[in-house]
Design an enzyme around this catalytic site. Structure first.
Site, PDB file in Angstrom:
ATOM      1  N   HIS A  44     -10.607  -0.951  -6.038  1.00 40.26           N
ATOM      2  CA  HIS A  44     -10.046   0.250  -5.405  1.00 40.26           C
ATOM      3  C   HIS A  44      -9.109   1.002  -6.353  1.00 40.26           C
ATOM      4  CE1 HIS A  44      -8.940   2.688  -1.940  1.00 40.26           C
ATOM      5  NE2 HIS A  44      -7.650   2.446  -2.159  1.00 40.26           N
TER       6      HIS A  44
ATOM      7  N   ASP B 192       0.859  -1.197   0.000  1.00 45.38           N
ATOM      8  CA  ASP B 192       0.000   0.000   0.000  1.00 45.38           C
ATOM      9  C   ASP B 192       0.892   1.243   0.000  1.00 45.38           C
ATOM     10  OD1 ASP B 192      -1.926   1.892   0.436  1.00 45.38           O
ATOM     11  OD2 ASP B 192      -2.657   1.059   2.326  1.00 45.38           O
TER      12      ASP B 192
END
Ligand code: HEM
Length: 425
Positions: A336, A244
């Site tokens: 996402h 991430d």
């Protein structure tokens, strides 16, 4: 288009990071590696880029028997056009501390606090103890310490200085995914403290919050952690196991304007930035019930490598047009990566996420992400993306924002200056 910040991180150490007395300090490195002192009232040692040799000038108490630490003597320069801790490669520990001004505090008192914090932060960042530090030994290892100071929207109303408030500085509008419990909301002041050592971090936090006594009181505190200098230094593995923080604007280069406030509009804010801090609870039990395919499609990236499902390596851009033989998109319509990607070049910002764990006395643990986004104008850059994610995002099945706050981050200051000087003086 966004790009990976791998090269910028240069082996995990920020471009501007100096090893105290080491990389630039020449002979001083030997002394410092064995554990050095903090100067309780020594003059300002220069630790700015190019300050070769100066960083090793210390005096005072010499700790004995302290084990050398590989990151202990990293120094992030404090003075400059921008505050440290924004474009800085994220340290392994951080704490966000929000404070509210005490009753009756005005511009004069806030100015006094800013001067004290400026001096204290400059000292702590270079491994020297603040003047009133009762445990100066704890300042000896700066461990890449940065302290970034921000002001919240409420501060301007309280001080009667609305004309100084950046026009975008306000709470985010209500979002359907939010379940804000009020504990981690807006506040007058922010200290964002980062360091590679939890000991350094705790000492800096305690000192700086103590220095505000009588002027501002803590409202909330949010500690976070991440693996030290993982991969390129910018991405972490969050508790879903995902890589991430990969896709980032090139804020040291062509995208600098996305991060820093420019001279147009309110010149006193030039060189500042903004922080949107979202506390996002992650449903780990629910995530563990999802199979690997579902998890990877939630973002559109491979869990093990972080590479897009459309192929390539972690730094390869996701191909949102790729289709399967039957014509369906490889990356789900609500993935996402598709929903968070920019729909216009300006809808981008710098992300420095940290994992948080809130441990209760009964052993229950809430886990989540301190999602920290930095940009020149959150209304223009951040909000459209956040709105899109609030409309639809597969990750919403397992994530819930429980806290939200927006801060204007002050411009940096030169040596001899102080944070907020152009706004208050
Ligand atoms: C717990 C919550 C979240 C998790 C676990 C999460 C996770 C991820 C992951 C794994 C990626 C792909 C790798 C990367 O580029 O970093 C990513 C990308 C991204 N995320 Fe999140 N994210 C969360 C919340 C948010 C929020 C609240 C926003 C903004 C409002 C956001 C904005 C972005 C952006 C802009 C990208 C890059 C998209 C691209 O251009 O490919 N994320 N996120």
């Amino acid at each position: 288009m966004s790009e990976s910040r791998g090269a910028a991180a240069e082996a995990g150490v920020g471009r501007r990071t100096l090893l105290k007395g080491g990389l630039l300090g020449g002979a001083g490195a030997l002394t410092l590696a064995g554990g050095v002192a903090s100067g309780t009232s020594a003059g300002q040692a220069s630790t700015t880029v190019g300050g070769a040799g100066s960083a090793g000038s210390v005096s005072g108490i010499l700790p004995t028997g302290d084990a050398p630490s590989p990151v202990g003597h990293l120094v992030e320069p404090f003075h400059g056009a921008h505050q440290a801790g924004i474009a800085t490669v994220p340290q392994s520990h951080a704490v966000f501390v929000a404070l509210d001004l005490d009753e009756g505090v005005g511009v004069t008192e806030l100015g006094r606090l800013m001067r004290v914090w400026t001096d204290d932060i400059a000292r702590l960042a270079s491994g020297r103890a603040p003047v009133t530090d009762q445990e100066p030994e704890l300042a000896a290892r700066p461990a890449g310490l940065t302290v970034t100071v921000g002001w919240g929207a409420g501060l301007f109303g309280r001080l009667g200085t609305e004309h100084l408030r950046p026009r975008w500085l306000a709470p985010l509008p209500p979002l359907p995914i939010d379940d804000l419990d009020g504990r981690f909301g807006e506040a007058d002041l922010l200290l964002q403290i980062g360091a590679h050592s939890p000991v350094t971090l705790a000492h800096a936090r305690r000192h700086l919050v103590g220095a505000a006594r009588g002027i501002a009181s803590p409202r909330w505190l949010q500690p976070g952690f991440r693996e030290p200098m993982e991969r390129d230094g910018w991405s972490l593995r969050n508790q879903f196991g995902q890589v991430d923080g990969t896709v980032q604007p090139d804020v040291d280069g062509v995208d600098a304007g996305l991060l820093w406030i420019d001279a147009h509009g309110q010149p006193a804010w030039e060189g500042g930035s903004s922080l949107v801090l979202r506390r996002i609870r992650m449903d780990l039990a629910g995530w563990e019930r999802a199979d690997r395919v579902a998890r990877e499609h939630a973002v559109g990236r491979d869990l093990a490598t972080g590479a897009p499902l459309t192929g390539g390596e972690v730094a390869t851009p996701v191909d949102l047009h790729a289709v399967l033989p039957g014509g369906l998109p490889v990356v789900d319509r609500d993935a996402h990566a598709r929903r968070a990607g920019p729909h216009a070049p300006h809808q981008r910002f710098l992300r420095r996420p940290y994992t948080y764990e809130e441990v209760s006395a009964d052993g229950t643990v809430e886990t989540g992400l301190l999602f920290a986004a930095y940009q020149a104008d959150p209304l223009r850059q951040f909000l459209p993306v956040q709105r899109r994610l609030a409309e639809a995002d597969l990750l919403n099945l397992w994530t819930t924002p429980v806290g939200s706050a927006v801060f204007a981050l002050l411009p940096g200051c030169p040596e001899g200056g102080w944070l907020g000087q152009h706004l208050l003086a």
